[in-house]
Design an enzyme around this catalytic site. Structure first.
Site, PDB file in Angstrom:
ATOM      1  N   ASP A 181       6.763  -4.733  -1.848  1.00  0.00           N
ATOM      2  CA  ASP A 181       6.934  -3.649  -0.887  1.00  0.00           C
ATOM      3  C   ASP A 181       8.396  -3.558  -0.471  1.00  0.00           C
ATOM      4  O   ASP A 181       9.060  -4.578  -0.268  1.00  0.00           O
ATOM      5  CB  ASP A 181       6.043  -3.914   0.332  1.00  0.00           C
ATOM      6  CG  ASP A 181       6.096  -2.813   1.375  1.00  0.00           C
ATOM      7  OD1 ASP A 181       6.520  -1.697   1.036  1.00  0.00           O
ATOM      8  OD2 ASP A 181       5.711  -3.091   2.533  1.00  0.00           O
ATOM      9  N   HIS A 236       2.445  -1.062  -0.075  1.00  0.00           N
ATOM     10  CA  HIS A 236       2.641  -1.052   1.381  1.00  0.00           C
ATOM     11  C   HIS A 236       1.325  -1.003   2.154  1.00  0.00           C
ATOM     12  O   HIS A 236       1.309  -1.244   3.359  1.00  0.00           O
ATOM     13  CB  HIS A 236       3.505   0.159   1.742  1.00  0.00           C
ATOM     14  CG  HIS A 236       3.967   0.193   3.163  1.00  0.00           C
ATOM     15  ND1 HIS A 236       4.754  -0.798   3.730  1.00  0.00           N
ATOM     16  CD2 HIS A 236       3.749   1.103   4.150  1.00  0.00           C
ATOM     17  CE1 HIS A 236       5.015  -0.487   4.989  1.00  0.00           C
ATOM     18  NE2 HIS A 236       4.411   0.655   5.269  1.00  0.00           N
ATOM     19  N   SER A 252       3.551  -1.528   9.353  1.00  0.00           N
ATOM     20  CA  SER A 252       4.614  -0.578   9.060  1.00  0.00           C
ATOM     21  C   SER A 252       5.441  -0.324  10.317  1.00  0.00           C
ATOM     22  O   SER A 252       5.933  -1.266  10.940  1.00  0.00           O
ATOM     23  CB  SER A 252       3.995   0.705   8.490  1.00  0.00           C
ATOM     24  OG  SER A 252       4.953   1.545   7.920  1.00  0.00           O
TER      25      SER A 252
END
Length: 518
Positions: A366, A423, A299
């Protein structure tokens, strides 16, 4: 480069630090000894007998067949034969680290590469598992464990690595939804958040298996999904790490990486300065050995991984001379998981020019890898024109090679509209474990527990009986004291910055001046 020069106020003549040969040894008992203690729980996914698809499904209720289960695949006996014929990792590690941009290794998926992606993904996951997210704790925003016991506490004691130092960043920047802050008045730090760690291979058997000594930088991401994305303003900021002002990165990432807070001992050096100083120290200490620098993150941590990889290469910290004055270039590899775009097309081109190798692992369901740069990105035919001729201020480009996975191909995962599941890092590692190539059947190779997928989300099908978000500290860390009362025990204070940080940062500054003069 200018940003680093301006940030340092070091007078070499007034420094009381010992010279490099006196006392500047790795910390946390970081030495070259083979005498390490190992737990029985395996961490590093080394070659082992694979689980065949039928044995996995036999442990659980029979699932209805989906299109993902009917994809074409080669017989498992052929896969086993190919594994047996593969060269050991120590002989092909440069290819696995991307020296040829992973050509021919992704489809079909190379056995060693799969294991290495998962291994580095677990280094990134360790940042989540060790981070204190509890806003009701005065330790919110810090690491739960001392560096000397970090991997042991996470059941990773046999990984062959030891923590070299922790990394911190100031929370006084414009990414309010990324940082975790306590709701209490008495806290460990009002300005800092723990951001990750630097570790190095210290077990000589692991060094032998890998074929080199590996330096790992692991950056923390965030468990919140859309909140920090909304903080991104798509504003590009000149990196200023070299002499080309057209190389730009997203301003929030830039601030997180470069800002510091003089009033806070944990943030008296920026995250950038901490990384550069530690890389300089370790490459000096292990001079003459075969070394690799591997950076990982998920991320927002993936964005920091690419940014720091570029910085290390731009500052030429991976260019070293051995004892015989032979110049060697240490390979820099990034394993990025579910990362956003970091900079503009010039940034991407400069990373390629410097030889920074990036493997981006994404889930096509995602949304995070699609931002920033929704309008102008690497898929836009005229991106170079609009960036160069029109100076378009919102032009972004992904760096490196993409490994695109799809969670709908896993028979273990349920359909969901929860973008947090798509995610999730553990879900990505699960998908890597079962991926064999385009059009091939999803089939788990390693003995990686599928229950890990639900560690902090609700993604597994209900028939597996794994509760969602199951990982938590026992009693949320509360213990009963001698009086029978339940209390949150005091934690040992974490080291802020090692005393030799200024010394090694000074060496980085000398390199920066030399590069500027050259």
């Amino acid at each position: 480069m200018d940003s680093l020069l301006l940030s340092l106020n070091i007078n070499p003549k007034s420094s009381n630090l010992p010279p490099l040969s006196q006392g500047l040894l790795p910390r946390y008992n970081l030495n070259k000894s083979k005498n390490l203690i190992f737990l029985n729980k395996p961490f590093s996914p080394k070659p082992r007998t694979s689980i065949n698809c039928s044995s996995v499904s036999s442990l659980t209720p029979q699932l209805d067949k989906s299109p993902a289960q009917t994809l074409v695949f080669e017989e498992e006996k052929e896969e086993e034969k190919e594994k047996e014929e593969e060269e050991p990792l120590c002989e092909i590690w440069k290819e696995i680290q991307g020296c040829n941009d992973w050509e021919g290794l992704l489809d079909p998926m190379n056995f060693h590469l799969r294991n290495e992606i998962i291994r580095y993904g677990e280094f990134a996951q360790a940042c989540y598992d060790s981070f204190d997210f509890d806003p009701h704790s005065k330790y919110c925003g810090t690491c739960k464990y001392q560096g000397a016991h970090f991997f042991e506490k996470l059941d990773m004691a046999n990984c062959g690595y030891e923590i070299s130092r922790y990394l911190y960043a100031t929370s006084n920047i414009n990414l309010p939804n990324f940082f975790q802050k306590a709701k209490m008045s008495s806290v460990w730090s009002t300005h800092a958040n723990w951001m990750g760690y630097v570790a190095v291979t210290t077990d000589e058997e692991e060094v032998k298996r890998l074929g080199r000594r590996d330096i790992v930088i692991s950056w923390r991401g965030t468990v919140t999904y859309l909140e920090w994305i909304s903080d991104l303003k798509d504003i590009l900021h000149p990196a200023n790490f070299g002499d080309d002002p057209t190389i730009k990165i997203e301003s929030g990432f830039y601030d997180l990486y470069t800002k510091k807070e003089d009033a806070c001992k944990y943030c008296s050096y920026s995250a950038r300065e901490q990384v550069l100083a530690e890389i300089k120290r370790l490459t000096d200490y292990y001079r003459g050995e075969e070394i690799s620098i591997t950076i990982t993150g998920h991320s927002l941590g993936a964005a920091l991984a690419i940014l720091s990889a570029y910085d290390i290469a731009e500052m030429r910290l991976n260019i070293v001379r051995d004892d015989e004055c032979v110049t060697n270039k240490i390979p820099i590899t990034v394993y990025s998981f579910a990362g956003p775009r970091v900079g503009n097309l010039k940034f991407k081109e400069r990373c390629d020019e410097l030889g920074v190798k990036v493997l981006r692992v994404i889930n096509v369901r995602d949304k995070v890898p699609n931002v920033p740069g929704i309008i102008a990105n690497e898929k836009f035919q005229f991106q170079k024109y609009v960036e160069d001729a029109m100076s378009f201020p919102w032009s972004y480009a992904h760096v490196g090679v993409e490994l695109a996975l799809d969670h709908t191909h896993s028979p273990f995962l349920k359909p969901t509209n929860d973008m947090g599941c798509a995610h999730n890092l553990e879900a990505h590692l699960h998908l890597v474990d079962g991926y064999h190539g385009k059009g091939r059947r999803f089939c788990l190779v390693n003995k990686r527990d599928i229950a890990l997928v639900n560690k902090c989300c609700d993604f597994l099908k209900s028939e597996y009986g794994v509760p969602p978000c199951w990982r938590q500290d026992e009693n949320k860390g509360m213990v009963r004291n001698g009086d029978g009362r339940w209390v949150l025990p005091e934690r040992p204070r974490l080291e802020a910055h090692p005393p030799d940080t200024a010394h090694h940062l000074e060496q980085v500054l000398k390199i920066a001046r030399s590069n500027n003069d050259g």
